[in-house]
Scaffold this motif. Structure first.
Motif, PDB file in Angstrom:
ATOM      1  N   MET A   1     -48.193  20.732  -0.710  1.00  0.00           N
ATOM      2  CA  MET A   1     -47.670  20.906   0.651  1.00  0.00           C
ATOM      3  C   MET A   1     -48.791  21.203   1.643  1.00  0.00           C
ATOM      4  N   TYR A   2     -49.858  21.799   1.133  1.00  0.00           N
ATOM      5  CA  TYR A   2     -51.014  22.129   1.974  1.00  0.00           C
ATOM      6  C   TYR A   2     -52.081  21.024   1.922  1.00  0.00           C
ATOM      7  N   GLU A   3     -51.702  19.941   1.286  1.00  0.00           N
ATOM      8  CA  GLU A   3     -52.628  18.818   1.093  1.00  0.00           C
ATOM      9  C   GLU A   3     -53.894  19.235   0.361  1.00  0.00           C
ATOM     10  N   ILE A   4     -53.740  20.180  -0.552  1.00  0.00           N
ATOM     11  CA  ILE A   4     -54.841  20.545  -1.437  1.00  0.00           C
ATOM     12  C   ILE A   4     -54.632  19.761  -2.728  1.00  0.00           C
ATOM     13  N   ASP A   5     -55.311  18.623  -2.824  1.00  0.00           N
ATOM     14  CA  ASP A   5     -55.072  17.699  -3.940  1.00  0.00           C
ATOM     15  C   ASP A   5     -56.229  17.658  -4.927  1.00  0.00           C
ATOM     16  N   ASN A   6     -57.382  18.137  -4.505  1.00  0.00           N
ATOM     17  CA  ASN A   6     -58.550  18.050  -5.374  1.00  0.00           C
ATOM     18  C   ASN A   6     -58.740  19.351  -6.129  1.00  0.00           C
ATOM     19  N   LEU A   7     -58.236  19.351  -7.370  1.00  0.00           N
ATOM     20  CA  LEU A   7     -58.395  20.512  -8.242  1.00  0.00           C
ATOM     21  C   LEU A   7     -59.327  20.116  -9.382  1.00  0.00           C
ATOM     22  N   TYR A   8     -60.349  20.915  -9.579  1.00  0.00           N
ATOM     23  CA  TYR A   8     -61.329  20.635 -10.623  1.00  0.00           C
ATOM     24  C   TYR A   8     -61.353  21.789 -11.616  1.00  0.00           C
ATOM     25  N   VAL A   9     -61.569  21.453 -12.873  1.00  0.00           N
ATOM     26  CA  VAL A   9     -61.750  22.494 -13.880  1.00  0.00           C
ATOM     27  C   VAL A   9     -63.018  22.165 -14.673  1.00  0.00           C
ATOM     28  N   GLU A  10     -63.780  23.192 -14.948  1.00  0.00           N
ATOM     29  CA  GLU A  10     -65.025  22.991 -15.674  1.00  0.00           C
ATOM     30  C   GLU A  10     -64.692  22.889 -17.159  1.00  0.00           C
ATOM     31  N   GLY A  11     -65.032  21.768 -17.755  1.00  0.00           N
ATOM     32  CA  GLY A  11     -64.572  21.441 -19.107  1.00  0.00           C
ATOM     33  C   GLY A  11     -65.004  22.442 -20.166  1.00  0.00           C
ATOM     34  N   HIS A  12     -66.242  22.858 -20.096  1.00  0.00           N
ATOM     35  CA  HIS A  12     -66.759  23.761 -21.118  1.00  0.00           C
ATOM     36  C   HIS A  12     -66.020  25.101 -21.115  1.00  0.00           C
ATOM     37  N   SER A  13     -65.592  25.530 -19.918  1.00  0.00           N
ATOM     38  CA  SER A  13     -64.842  26.793 -19.816  1.00  0.00           C
ATOM     39  C   SER A  13     -63.529  26.702 -20.584  1.00  0.00           C
ATOM     40  N   LEU A  14     -62.899  25.514 -20.560  1.00  0.00           N
ATOM     41  CA  LEU A  14     -61.674  25.307 -21.341  1.00  0.00           C
ATOM     42  C   LEU A  14     -61.979  25.371 -22.834  1.00  0.00           C
ATOM     43  N   VAL A  15     -63.000  24.627 -23.250  1.00  0.00           N
ATOM     44  CA  VAL A  15     -63.346  24.541 -24.677  1.00  0.00           C
ATOM     45  C   VAL A  15     -63.683  25.926 -25.222  1.00  0.00           C
ATOM     46  N   GLU A  16     -64.479  26.666 -24.479  1.00  0.00           N
ATOM     47  CA  GLU A  16     -64.889  28.009 -24.916  1.00  0.00           C
ATOM     48  C   GLU A  16     -63.696  28.917 -25.171  1.00  0.00           C
ATOM     49  N   ARG A  17     -62.614  28.679 -24.430  1.00  0.00           N
ATOM     50  CA  ARG A  17     -61.430  29.540 -24.529  1.00  0.00           C
ATOM     51  C   ARG A  17     -60.329  28.915 -25.377  1.00  0.00           C
ATOM     52  N   GLY A  18     -60.647  27.830 -26.052  1.00  0.00           N
ATOM     53  CA  GLY A  18     -59.680  27.189 -26.941  1.00  0.00           C
ATOM     54  C   GLY A  18     -58.513  26.556 -26.213  1.00  0.00           C
TER      55      GLY A  18
END
Lengths: 127, 130
Positions: free
Chosen positions: A79-96
């Motif tokens: 609704m706020y036109e915030i469409d670009n969401l990024y996640v750092e891949g290694h942070s996901l992997v590190e946390r399973g």
């Protein structure tokens, strides 16, 4: 070619989420800033890294610790036109964690793509 | 150059405000201009008039007041973050029917948009926080 290469020319503000959603007000107040930036007509992108990736998880229950949580606000991002969401891949992997566990669609970036992302934004707020 | 400063840490429990104060002094000493200091997150506690350190310790709320007064820059406090944490001006105290207001003189409550504005209007926005 990723979106990072093509669609970011007009981006103004990047808000970086590095803190877990529980334990402090950082997640909520960082998100407040993102929404206000968008309400001010700025193009806002979000980057989740470190413990900030926990904010993306489905099935959080912040009520148990007397918090409102940010999930409702996260669902309101389009609704706020915030469409670009990024996640750092290694942070996901590190946390399973993997992408299927996330409540919102994010583009995965690697550490070596970070400098480019930062350069593409005039304003960076790091929380 | 035109600077703004964002402070996210409280006046006693965290170094952020003190470091920011030193940075502000250095910026001014070099002949630059400060447009606005914006207090957000626990940084809003810097704006409490009730901060009462021992006499031989720094009083950051007061030091910010003096520096801002001398160099004519704004001390702006996020109203949503402040009211949640019990930092209220007279208007908010009335609105929430509280027995007292405690926003220190020289500080003003305003919206988070003032932080966005500072980032857009200043040449540099420098953040200090935990």
């Amino acid at each position: 070619m990723s979106d990072l290469e093509t669609s970011q020319q007009d981006n103004q503000i990047l808000v970086i989420f590095r803190k877990a959603p529980a334990g402090s007000a950082w997640a909520r107040e960082a998100l407040d800033l993102a929404l206000v930036g968008a309400a001010f007509g700025q193009k806002v992108s979000l980057l989740f890294m470190g413990d900030g990736v926990f904010q993306l998880l489905e099935q959080q229950n912040p009520k148990l610790i007397g918090q409102k949580g940010t999930q409702a606000m996260m669902q309101a991002l389009p609704m706020y036109e915030i469409d670009n969401l990024y996640v750092e891949g290694h942070s996901l992997v590190e946390r399973g964690l993997d992408l299927e566990q996330l409540a919102v669609n994010c583009q995965v970036l690697n550490a070596d793509e970070m400098p480019k992302l930062l350069q593409q934004h005039q304003q960076v707020f790091n929380f | 150059m035109n600077y703004s400063i964002a402070i996210y840490g409280g006046p006693y429990g965290h170094q952020a405000s003190h470091s920011a104060y030193h940075f502000a002094q250095a910026v001014l000493a070099k002949g630059h201009h400060i447009q606005r200091v914006f207090f957000y997150h626990d940084g809003v506690y810097n704006a409490s008039a009730l901060v009462s350190p021992p006499q031989d310790e720094v009083n950051l709320p007061q030091q910010w007041q003096q520096l801002a007064n001398t160099h004519q820059f704004e001390l702006t406090v996020c109203i949503a973050a402040a009211v949640r944490r019990g930092v209220l001006d007279a208007n908010e105290a009335r609105r929430y029917q509280k027995p007292a207001a405690n926003l220190a003189e020289g500080y003003q409550l305003s919206g988070l948009g003032q932080l966005i504005d500072a980032s857009l209007e200043s040449d540099r926005l420098i953040s200090f926080g935990p």
